[in-house]
Design a protein around this motif. Structure first.
Motif, PDB file in Angstrom:
ATOM      1  N   SER A 166       0.835  -1.201   0.000  1.00 47.74           N
ATOM      2  CA  SER A 166       0.000   0.000   0.000  1.00 47.74           C
ATOM      3  C   SER A 166       0.868   1.249   0.000  1.00 47.74           C
ATOM      4  N   LYS A 167       1.173   1.755  -1.174  1.00 46.41           N
ATOM      5  CA  LYS A 167       1.995   2.956  -1.280  1.00 46.41           C
ATOM      6  C   LYS A 167       1.332   4.174  -0.636  1.00 46.41           C
ATOM      7  N   PRO A 168       0.004   4.385  -0.800  1.00 47.77           N
ATOM      8  CA  PRO A 168      -0.621   5.532  -0.130  1.00 47.77           C
ATOM      9  C   PRO A 168      -0.488   5.492   1.392  1.00 47.77           C
ATOM     10  N   THR A 169      -0.564   4.290   1.988  1.00 41.75           N
ATOM     11  CA  THR A 169      -0.397   4.185   3.436  1.00 41.75           C
ATOM     12  C   THR A 169       1.019   4.580   3.839  1.00 41.75           C
ATOM     13  N   ARG A 170       1.998   4.081   3.106  1.00 38.88           N
ATOM     14  CA  ARG A 170       3.395   4.399   3.424  1.00 38.88           C
ATOM     15  C   ARG A 170       3.640   5.901   3.289  1.00 38.88           C
TER      16      ARG A 170
ATOM     17  N   GLY B 176     -26.371   3.509   6.350  1.00 38.76           N
ATOM     18  CA  GLY B 176     -26.280   3.784   4.924  1.00 38.76           C
ATOM     19  C   GLY B 176     -25.300   4.847   4.512  1.00 38.76           C
ATOM     20  N   ILE B 177     -24.539   5.402   5.459  1.00 42.22           N
ATOM     21  CA  ILE B 177     -23.630   6.493   5.090  1.00 42.22           C
ATOM     22  C   ILE B 177     -22.522   6.023   4.147  1.00 42.22           C
ATOM     23  N   LEU B 178     -22.131   4.747   4.247  1.00 39.91           N
ATOM     24  CA  LEU B 178     -21.084   4.239   3.366  1.00 39.91           C
ATOM     25  C   LEU B 178     -21.497   4.332   1.901  1.00 39.91           C
ATOM     26  N   LYS B 179     -22.810   4.221   1.640  1.00 41.06           N
ATOM     27  CA  LYS B 179     -23.291   4.268   0.268  1.00 41.06           C
ATOM     28  C   LYS B 179     -23.202   5.675  -0.318  1.00 41.06           C
ATOM     29  N   SER B 180     -23.013   6.674   0.531  1.00 38.54           N
ATOM     30  CA  SER B 180     -22.904   8.061   0.072  1.00 38.54           C
ATOM     31  C   SER B 180     -21.477   8.464  -0.260  1.00 38.54           C
ATOM     32  N   LEU B 181     -20.509   7.632   0.120  1.00 37.34           N
ATOM     33  CA  LEU B 181     -19.105   8.001  -0.051  1.00 37.34           C
ATOM     34  C   LEU B 181     -18.696   7.933  -1.514  1.00 37.34           C
ATOM     35  N   PRO B 182     -17.665   8.681  -1.896  1.00 35.47           N
ATOM     36  CA  PRO B 182     -17.246   8.722  -3.307  1.00 35.47           C
ATOM     37  C   PRO B 182     -16.603   7.433  -3.801  1.00 35.47           C
ATOM     38  N   VAL B 183     -16.216   6.556  -2.881  1.00 33.02           N
ATOM     39  CA  VAL B 183     -15.633   5.268  -3.238  1.00 33.02           C
ATOM     40  C   VAL B 183     -16.400   4.183  -2.488  1.00 33.02           C
ATOM     41  N   ASP B 184     -16.644   3.070  -3.150  1.00 34.73           N
ATOM     42  CA  ASP B 184     -17.329   1.949  -2.511  1.00 34.73           C
ATOM     43  C   ASP B 184     -16.377   1.293  -1.517  1.00 34.73           C
TER      44      ASP B 184
ATOM     45  N   ALA C 182     -10.857  23.497  -1.865  1.00 37.72           N
ATOM     46  CA  ALA C 182     -10.067  22.427  -1.260  1.00 37.72           C
ATOM     47  C   ALA C 182     -10.959  21.292  -0.770  1.00 37.72           C
ATOM     48  N   VAL C 183     -12.269  21.465  -0.942  1.00 40.74           N
ATOM     49  CA  VAL C 183     -13.238  20.475  -0.487  1.00 40.74           C
ATOM     50  C   VAL C 183     -14.108  20.038  -1.661  1.00 40.74           C
TER      51      VAL C 183
ATOM     52  N   ALA D  22      -7.813  10.491   1.302  1.00 38.28           N
ATOM     53  CA  ALA D  22      -7.573   9.261   0.546  1.00 38.28           C
ATOM     54  C   ALA D  22      -8.661   9.046  -0.490  1.00 38.28           C
ATOM     55  N   PHE D  23      -9.853   9.628  -0.277  1.00 36.67           N
ATOM     56  CA  PHE D  23     -10.891   9.557  -1.293  1.00 36.67           C
ATOM     57  C   PHE D  23     -10.434  10.226  -2.576  1.00 36.67           C
ATOM     58  N   SER D  24      -9.529  11.199  -2.442  1.00 34.53           N
ATOM     59  CA  SER D  24      -8.986  11.912  -3.599  1.00 34.53           C
ATOM     60  C   SER D  24      -7.703  11.284  -4.110  1.00 34.53           C
ATOM     61  N   THR D  25      -6.863  10.780  -3.191  1.00 34.54           N
ATOM     62  CA  THR D  25      -5.506  10.363  -3.564  1.00 34.54           C
ATOM     63  C   THR D  25      -5.307   8.858  -3.675  1.00 34.54           C
TER      64      THR D  25
END
Length: 456
Positions: free
Chosen positions: A74-78, A221-229, A404-405, A418-421
């Motif tokens: 996981s490069k983003p985590t590092r 149901g909030i997870l279903k609203s997020l930009p990534v599944d 920025a949002v 992380a939703f963006s990157t």
């Protein structure tokens, strides 16, 4: 050194107004975010259900300040961990303990006979992302079953009473209002205010930060609203504590990667030297169960006792430690075990950074590593600033594209998120039966009476 978070902070305008903000949960994330919000001039109240701060996983298992090798896939985590590493050390120097050696070894075969999930070449490159990395001679170290080993400048973070005392002092000096033994039952919205129901009283705030480690007050149901599944699993986890009979003046850590391997880390909860207590976790044997709900994980953890750990877990752990470190059991003596529940994202690459997002005036923190309290705090400050400006009419709703949002289905998140990157990594889930920590059901496999387990 100027980090990405520092640069973004310079770019962010000063808050449009000072807000009344409730932070729910006084673990590492809640305490640090409260301190950062207070620096910005906001009035902050922290509500903690337990009788003291840092009673959960932050004060028990939040041991290592990561540089990245623990997450070679996981490069983003590092990157998220390294980006704030120096900032953490500079901000909390009294809580960071250097190691004599922080050894990362690449195992030949794990507890279930699998080869490591990464090649020697990949592991070499991952470790050497940190310039101070030093290649070690495996045979000279006296270890076994390792393809290679590296020494990293990766310290420990103190836990227990030493950590609690230090953060209490900081919160007190910052005049953060911390209220322990306060169980938040509900958050409701009335006009532009958040009504926080605490025991038998109701308090009004402009913004609420949910820092409960994604344990409570999560809307259905909030997870279903997020930009990534994304998918979440809740795990009942334990760690075994051993006492070093021949302790060094400076502690060490020994971690075997990447799969069902052991980790040995110092558990520093006092100012006494040398450190004698070490916490042992293992990829195959210390995640007792993984569930879709927190309650199921808590129920399993509540059924564990000394007899279960002694007969079902300890022998496996010691066998594995001896396999990689011949003579371990002659040097270390078992003292007991600790348990906690934690949420984990289901991703193929084992993404473990934090996620921060806002909906209807409530900011939710999905915790990552301890390093990531800085990432989460910076994103929280940006979201608070955005909420403030929107309410004052300073930032038109139509200006989303240059902000920025970002907003998706009523959920707001920052360009740093992380939703963006890390969209691609978050979206990739382990397949059924795939070797993944999010599927672990160790106790069920070792003892079917505890339920049907997922095959490792």
């Amino acid at each position: 050194m100027c980090t990405k978070a520092d640069m973004h902070l310079k770019d962010r305008m000063k808050p449009a107004q000072k807000l009344d903000i409730a932070v729910i949960g006084a673990g590492w994330y809640g305490c640090h975010i409260a301190l950062e919000l207070k620096k910005e001039g906001h009035h902050v109240v922290v509500f903690e259900k337990q009788p003291d701060i840092l009673q959960g996983i932050s004060g028990t298992f939040g041991i290592r300040l990561h540089k990245g090798p623990h997450y070679p896939r996981s490069k983003p985590t590092r990157e998220a961990c390294r980006d704030v590493f120096e900032k953490f050390c500079h901000t909390y120097p009294e809580l960071v303990v250097a190691h004599e050696q922080s050894i990362y070894g690449l195992g030949e075969r794990d507890a279930l006979g699998y080869a490591s999930k990464v090649t020697p070449e990949v592991f070499h490159d991952v470790c050497n992302e940190s310039p101070e990395c030093r290649t070690l001679d495996v045979e000279q170290l006296g270890f076994a079953g390792l393809i290679s080993a590296y020494d990293m400048d990766e310290p420990s973070i103190v836990i227990g009473n030493r950590l609690r005392s230090a953060l209490k002092r900081r919160l007190h000096h910052a005049s953060v209002d911390v209220r322990v033994g306060c169980d938040v039952k509900e958050i409701t919205k009335a006009d532009s205010k958040q009504q926080v129901s605490v025991d038998d009283s109701v308090h009004a705030f402009d913004v609420v930060v949910n820092a409960t480690a994604y344990h409570s007050l999560i809307p259905a149901g909030i997870l279903k609203s997020l930009p990534v599944d994304i998918e979440v699993t809740y795990q009942a986890c334990i760690g075994l504590v051993y006492e070093d009979q021949t302790p060094q003046d400076i502690p060490f850590s020994f971690i075997v990667m990447d799969g069902w391997f052991p980790c040995i880390m110092p558990a520093i909860s006092t100012n006494e030297r040398p450190c004698r207590d070490y916490l042992i976790i293992h990829g195959a044997y210390t995640v007792m169960g993984s569930y879709d709900s927190l309650q199921e994980a808590q129920d399993l953890l509540g059924r564990l006792d000394d007899a279960v750990i002694g007969t079902k877990v300890r022998s496996h752990i010691e066998h594995e430690l001896e396999r990689f470190w011949p003579g371990y059991t002659a040097r270390f003596v078992y003292k007991g075990w600790r348990g906690a529940t934690l949420p984990k994202l289901k991703t193929r690459a084992e993404f473990r950074s934090s996620l921060t997002f806002e909906r209807d005036g409530v900011i939710y923190i999905f915790p990552g590593k301890i390093n990531n309290v800085f990432n989460a705090a910076e994103e929280t400050l940006t979201l608070v600033d955005y909420i403030s400006k929107q309410r004052m009419g300073v930032l038109p709703l139509a200006a989303q594209s240059t902000s920025a949002v970002h907003t998706c289905n009523g959920v707001c998140y920052t360009t740093q998120s992380a939703f963006s990157t890390a969209t691609q990594e978050l979206a990739q889930k382990p397949s059924a039966g795939e070797q993944s920590t999010s599927n672990l059901q160790s106790l069920s496999i070792m003892d079917p009476e505890f339920g049907v387990g997922v095959e490792l």
